[in-house]
Design a protein around this motif. Sequence first.
Motif, mmCIF file in Angstrom:
data_model
loop_
_atom_site.group_PDB
_atom_site.id
_atom_site.type_symbol
_atom_site.label_atom_id
_atom_site.label_comp_id
_atom_site.label_asym_id
_atom_site.label_seq_id
_atom_site.Cartn_x
_atom_site.Cartn_y
_atom_site.Cartn_z
ATOM 1 N N ASN B 135 0.807 -1.234 0.000
ATOM 2 C CA ASN B 135 0.000 0.000 0.000
ATOM 3 C C ASN B 135 0.840 1.284 0.000
ATOM 4 N N ILE B 136 2.147 1.127 -0.218
ATOM 5 C CA ILE B 136 2.996 2.304 -0.347
ATOM 6 C C ILE B 136 2.687 2.991 -1.672
ATOM 7 N N ARG B 137 2.511 4.293 -1.632
ATOM 8 C CA ARG B 137 2.157 4.997 -2.872
ATOM 9 C C ARG B 137 3.354 5.192 -3.806
ATOM 10 N N PRO B 167 9.415 6.028 2.255
ATOM 11 C CA PRO B 167 9.000 6.506 0.948
ATOM 12 C C PRO B 167 8.140 7.763 1.009
#
Lengths: 162, 195
Positions: B135-137, B167
């Motif tokens: 779910n890291i953009r 991030p």
Amino acid sequence: MPSKKKSIKELLYGDKPNYSDMQMNYTEADIIDSLTKLTNGKDTFMASKAIYCLGMLNSEKAIPALTFATRSNDQVLKVAAAQALKNLTHIPEAVNLIKMLLTDPDIGVRRFALKAVGISKLSDPQVQEIIKTLGGTEQSDKMKKLIQSVLDSMEDGGIDTR
Amino acid sequence: MKKKKATPIVTDILIDKALDIDIKILTPMRQSKIDAIKIGTTEIFNTAGIQVNMTIEKLLGPQFKEFEFVEVEENCPMNNPSEDIREMARELRNATENKIVVFICKMVSIVGMRGIMGGCSSFPDEGPTAVIAANIRSKYLLAHEVAHLLGLPHVTDNDQLMTNEAPDKFTLIPPKLVESEIERIRESNLVSNLT
């Protein structure tokens, strides 16, 4: 030149929330308001961090947002809720939420709910019963081992949930 | 903070090295997200003259559910991976010991429920292994974790790929590798010469 005050969102950056800076610069109401908004946001990574941080508030006021996370359909939010609830087991509503997470259909959610019980050294008879029931239904050896160590800790106090 | 766009590279960079990465996806992801990560990773390493060869495998059956949520040691010590990482490497890596394997999971958190992270890299006995949260953009986190495996430490400049606030806080898109970092990763024994 004085440095610009970091927003609550910025204080969530990094592996651990910078909670002491948050407390120094914002009221509890501001912190809860901002974290709750992030909890409801589309960015589930930031939402999970916000949920985690709500657990650091050590306040009943965090419960509504943690209830939302526990009841959501997103396992990431549920696991973040389990991580937050480990700090709030002195609040009866928090214990009820942990009970919900312990019976979640997702194995990952159940695993982290178990860890929350172990880490918080929660010794609630109903929780203990739920965990004993889980012991009879879980298929995975890893989960069975975790269940046994949590049950042992509920009798002895103290646990290594790794 | 508004992110800056990097000046487009005018001169061609000679791609004379190669890097193999096996990506194993342990949680449902949109194809567009997977494509973005591939593009972001390639974009970064191409600036160092390195071609990226990726294989992508989806491990989505019920037998993999236990690996969706991963615990890692605080600060990700390279030579002291968590029990979860050791277990993943033992059971799921299925690669030679000089091959980089990156697992994309639902969540990465610190052992003992002490925080939530974007990713972590380490060297279990089976070989270089990283985990990142799905779910890291940012599409550059995979490159950041791989660069750790190639020997790069964190830096404090948020224009750089290796910022320790990755991030969340890249202030340059794409984030950059500086010359000394490029030299170092090109010397890694995980990077081969293109023939």
